[in-house]
Enzyme design. Structure first.
Site, short mmCIF file in Angstrom:
data_model
loop_
_atom_site.label_atom_id
_atom_site.label_comp_id
_atom_site.label_asym_id
_atom_site.label_seq_id
_atom_site.Cartn_x
_atom_site.Cartn_y
_atom_site.Cartn_z
N GLN A 88 12.94 2.21 -2.46
CA GLN A 88 14.02 2.95 -3.10
C GLN A 88 15.29 2.50 -2.37
O GLN A 88 15.60 2.96 -1.29
CB GLN A 88 13.77 4.45 -2.94
CG GLN A 88 12.49 4.91 -3.65
CD GLN A 88 11.87 6.13 -3.00
OE1 GLN A 88 11.69 6.16 -1.78
NE2 GLN A 88 11.54 7.13 -3.79
N HIS A 99 17.68 4.28 5.81
CA HIS A 99 17.21 3.19 6.66
C HIS A 99 16.17 2.47 5.79
O HIS A 99 15.18 3.09 5.39
CB HIS A 99 16.57 3.80 7.93
CG HIS A 99 16.10 2.81 8.96
ND1 HIS A 99 15.83 3.15 10.26
CD2 HIS A 99 15.84 1.48 8.87
CE1 HIS A 99 15.43 2.08 10.94
NE2 HIS A 99 15.41 1.04 10.10
N HIS A 101 13.26 1.12 3.97
CA HIS A 101 11.82 1.28 4.23
C HIS A 101 11.02 0.92 2.99
O HIS A 101 11.35 1.32 1.88
CB HIS A 101 11.47 2.69 4.72
CG HIS A 101 11.97 3.81 3.87
ND1 HIS A 101 13.28 4.22 3.84
CD2 HIS A 101 11.32 4.64 3.02
CE1 HIS A 101 13.42 5.24 3.01
NE2 HIS A 101 12.24 5.52 2.49
N HIS A 103 7.59 1.26 1.11
CA HIS A 103 6.35 2.03 1.00
C HIS A 103 5.20 1.08 0.69
O HIS A 103 5.31 0.25 -0.20
CB HIS A 103 6.43 3.06 -0.13
CG HIS A 103 7.45 4.12 0.06
ND1 HIS A 103 7.16 5.31 0.69
CD2 HIS A 103 8.75 4.20 -0.29
CE1 HIS A 103 8.25 6.07 0.71
NE2 HIS A 103 9.23 5.42 0.12
#
Lengths: 193, 193
Positions: A88, A99, A101, A103
């Site tokens: 996202q 920050h 990331h 998934h």
């Protein structure tokens, strides 16, 4: 005891050292406080920047080589056959912690039929149960109040993320560290190719 | 006329040369026949392999540097503020075409409120309207029947992907090429850093 004690690791404003199971010079992988499926982990750059576009070419390369490597391990360890890999990238795409990331979510055939099918994973990811900011914040508050000795058992329960009506249970720091140690050992055994 | 006529480009079994707007030695980016949001594009490795785990380190690096670069352009050109970046890595994660592909989808604040919110993108991605296999196959059948001269207007309509009850319209090869040419020009102007 952190599995990879190489100084504090921050995910956004959150200290996640004990959740980290893999470290490279530019990236790290961490287990989730409340995985939306067992084996749901995150891979982030060491440098805290919000957007993929903010990454240097070296950071981008390192991040996705790490995603590939972690994905292989997660798929094997959790007996999965596929992976959802999702970023996202920005608040209007559903990002909660500013920050970068990635998934990584292990998937099996028909694993979410009881939730409405394959795509139910995304509703879970973007809904309340995937709100990493909220979950990490509540965990941080709990840890702080425990450290201050101000929290009785009753208060602790209130502060802890609510268990939903599925079989998910809130995890303790010890649970997470145990998973992180196990995954760290698996990562060490993985070939680099 | 393809915007980047450097030999045929295949996405899985589908010839997509005219949809391609960016090429590197190891990766390519293509516009969608039916983007689920305008600006929804795909980035794939040149080599047709189903899983991220099948990629070499060089392919992995090239793919995600391309994703980063294409994402920047897509976000700017379509006036977006965020991106969804997603890989359905394997059939049990919702993959329809067995050739690694990264979805890049430009997002704006509240852009899907009429569909149910930010996370509606994933239902669209995994549902009928995001079934790239089906859409590309129908397009291929249409192109073939047109080439054979066997398709009257009525048949053509039947073969073409049905327009759903939203404002999405099926695209012609010309529409796609026009978008591909525009994006190719934008990509050429982008800095490499």
């Amino acid at each position: 005891m952190a599995p990879l004690a190489k100084g504090p690791i921050y995910f956004g404003p959150f200290l996640v050292t004990s959740q980290v199971f893999y470290l490279t010079p530019l990236s790290f992988a961490l287990v989730n406080l409340k995985p939306i499926i067992p084996g749901h982990v995150l891979v982030s750059p060491r440098r805290c920047v919000p957007r993929v576009s903010d990454l240097t070419p070296d950071e981008t390369t390192d991040l996705f080589l790490t995603v590939r490597k972690v994905g292989r391990i997660i798929e094997r360890v959790y007996g999965a056959t596929s992976l959802n890999i999702a970023i996202q990238d920005g608040v209007d795409a559903g990002q909660s912690v500013p920050h970068v990331h990635t998934h990584i979510i292990p998937r099996k055939k028909a694993d979410l039929d009881h939730k409405g099918g394959t795509d139910a994973i995304y509703e879970m990811l973007d809904g309340e149960e995937g709100d990493i900011w909220k979950i990490q914040k509540e965990f941080k508050q709990l840890q702080e109040s425990l450290a201050l000795g101000t929290t009785g058992e009753k208060k602790r329960r209130t502060n802890f993320p609510a268990v939903d009506n599925e079989s998910r249970t809130p995890r303790t720091a010890e649970d997470m560290e145990q998973e992180a140690v196990m995954l760290a050992a698996e990562m060490e055994m993985e070939r680099d190719d």
